[in-house]
Design a protein around this motif. Structure first.
Motif, PDB file in Angstrom:
ATOM      1  N   TYR A   1       0.921  -1.203  -0.002  1.00  0.00           N
ATOM      2  CA  TYR A   1       0.068  -0.028  -0.106  1.00  0.00           C
ATOM      3  C   TYR A   1       0.990   1.064   0.008  1.00  0.00           C
ATOM      4  CZ  TYR A   1      -4.180  -2.716   1.037  1.00  0.00           C
ATOM      5  OH  TYR A   1      -5.130  -3.805   1.148  1.00  0.00           O
TER       6      TYR A   1
ATOM      7  N   LYS B   1      -1.835   6.833  -1.812  1.00  0.00           N
ATOM      8  CA  LYS B   1      -2.593   6.963  -2.945  1.00  0.00           C
ATOM      9  C   LYS B   1      -3.301   5.541  -3.218  1.00  0.00           C
ATOM     10  CE  LYS B   1      -2.154   9.703  -5.852  1.00  0.00           C
ATOM     11  NZ  LYS B   1      -2.992  11.025  -6.150  1.00  0.00           N
ATOM     12  N   GLU B   2      -2.729   4.472  -2.941  1.00  0.00           N
ATOM     13  CA  GLU B   2      -3.262   3.200  -3.164  1.00  0.00           C
ATOM     14  C   GLU B   2      -4.435   3.009  -2.186  1.00  0.00           C
ATOM     15  OE1 GLU B   2      -4.256  -0.497  -5.012  1.00  0.00           O
ATOM     16  OE2 GLU B   2      -2.594   0.950  -5.501  1.00  0.00           O
TER      17      GLU B   2
ATOM     18  N   LEU C   1      -6.795   4.766  -1.606  1.00  0.00           N
ATOM     19  CA  LEU C   1      -7.810   5.676  -2.122  1.00  0.00           C
ATOM     20  C   LEU C   1      -8.653   4.737  -2.995  1.00  0.00           C
ATOM     21  CD1 LEU C   1      -6.409   8.855  -2.754  1.00  0.00           C
ATOM     22  CD2 LEU C   1      -7.648   8.261  -0.712  1.00  0.00           C
ATOM     23  N   ASN C   2      -8.081   3.661  -3.430  1.00  0.00           N
ATOM     24  CA  ASN C   2      -8.821   2.783  -4.409  1.00  0.00           C
ATOM     25  C   ASN C   2      -9.667   1.821  -3.794  1.00  0.00           C
ATOM     26  OD1 ASN C   2      -7.195   3.844  -6.505  1.00  0.00           O
ATOM     27  ND2 ASN C   2      -5.595   2.420  -6.328  1.00  0.00           N
ATOM     28  N   ASP C   3      -9.836   1.800  -2.627  1.00  0.00           N
ATOM     29  CA  ASP C   3     -10.616   0.881  -1.620  1.00  0.00           C
ATOM     30  C   ASP C   3     -11.175   1.750  -0.739  1.00  0.00           C
ATOM     31  OD1 ASP C   3     -12.027  -1.098  -0.822  1.00  0.00           O
ATOM     32  OD2 ASP C   3     -10.322  -2.559  -0.184  1.00  0.00           O
TER      33      ASP C   3
ATOM     34  N   TYR D   1     -10.998   9.229   4.352  1.00  0.00           N
ATOM     35  CA  TYR D   1     -10.644   9.209   2.859  1.00  0.00           C
ATOM     36  C   TYR D   1     -10.154  10.535   2.487  1.00  0.00           C
ATOM     37  CZ  TYR D   1     -11.001   8.360  -1.841  1.00  0.00           C
ATOM     38  OH  TYR D   1     -10.974   8.439  -3.254  1.00  0.00           O
TER      39      TYR D   1
ATOM     40  N   GLU E   1      -6.590  11.638   0.936  1.00  0.00           N
ATOM     41  CA  GLU E   1      -6.488  12.154  -0.261  1.00  0.00           C
ATOM     42  C   GLU E   1      -5.673  13.426  -0.201  1.00  0.00           C
ATOM     43  OE1 GLU E   1      -9.555  12.697  -3.975  1.00  0.00           O
ATOM     44  OE2 GLU E   1     -10.321  13.576  -1.795  1.00  0.00           O
TER      45      GLU E   1
END
Length: 224
Positions: A55, A58-59, A61-63, A105, A109
């Motif tokens: 992780y 940035k990664e 944020l994908n879940d 989140y 971000e």
């Protein structure tokens, strides 16, 4: 919530930026051999710390549905010396609270794109402490970098001619180190005038969060 959220997030992102160039190699080695020795892993990361988690901020944020648990897993991927710093800052509790309040989140971000690399900023914490974390009753004060430079200049103005000797071991101790600004500046100052010097930094700090911030900077600067 600068003390509880912003400063820990700055530390995490600064570690992440510092390790960016070697992160993939560390993760790959960990996949091959989860028991790979700490010192050997540090040689791959080129620092005294590393992160074996795939992780990144940035990664994460994908879940979005699992961002809290994944964030904790990401922190758990750091070497033990970094985890000790984040425990001092009670980061897991703050992740839980931000997740509960619905702002985790957006905070992740906001930090995921910040360039906090040591190549860009030699030191960043004193300014944060100075703006948002002064505690006059506890004797905590932000000392401006220009004042610190003057203090270091005065410290070595007389009786310190030997600091210019080739390979000279120079020890610096700050007994109320705060976030380590005096130590960092002394290191840069001495190395500027004698690149061959072996500058070794020592400090103590009573306030847990200031200590954690200072320790983070010392790890990034390669100090023991």
């Amino acid at each position: 919530k600068y003390k509880d959220v912003i400063i820990p997030m700055v530390i995490i992102r600064r570690f992440e930026c510092t390790l960016e160039d070697t992160k993939a190699a560390v993760v790959e080695k960990y996949k091959q051999m989860p028991t790979y020795p700490h010192k050997a892993m540090c040689r791959i990361s080129k620092y005294q710390f590393y992160n074996v988690s795939p992780y990144t901020l940035k990664e994460l944020l994908n879940d979005p549905d699992h961002i809290a648990s994944n964030f904790k897993a990401y922190i758990g991927g750091f070497s033990s010396n970094v985890q000790d710093i984040l425990k001092e800052l009670e980061m897991e509790q703050h992740i839980k609270k931000m997740d509960k309040d619905g702002c985790l989140y957006s905070v992740v971000e906001a930090f995921s794109d910040l360039d906090l690399s040591p190549k860009t900023y030699d030191s960043i914490f004193e300014n944060l402490i100075g703006r948002f974390y002064q505690n006059v009753d506890a004797g905590q004060f932000y000392t401006g970098r220009d004042i610190i430079k003057l203090c270091v200049s005065l410290l070595i103005a007389e009786g310190c001619d030997d600091i210019f000797d080739d390979g000279k071991i120079i020890t610096v101790c700050d007994q109320a180190a705060g976030t380590g600004g005096m130590l960092s500046t002394a290191y840069s100052y001495l190395k500027h005038y004698n690149p061959t010097a072996d500058v070794r930094l020592f400090g103590q700090e009573f306030m847990g969060q200031s200590y954690a911030v200072g320790l983070a900077e010392m790890l990034i600067k390669g100090q023991n």
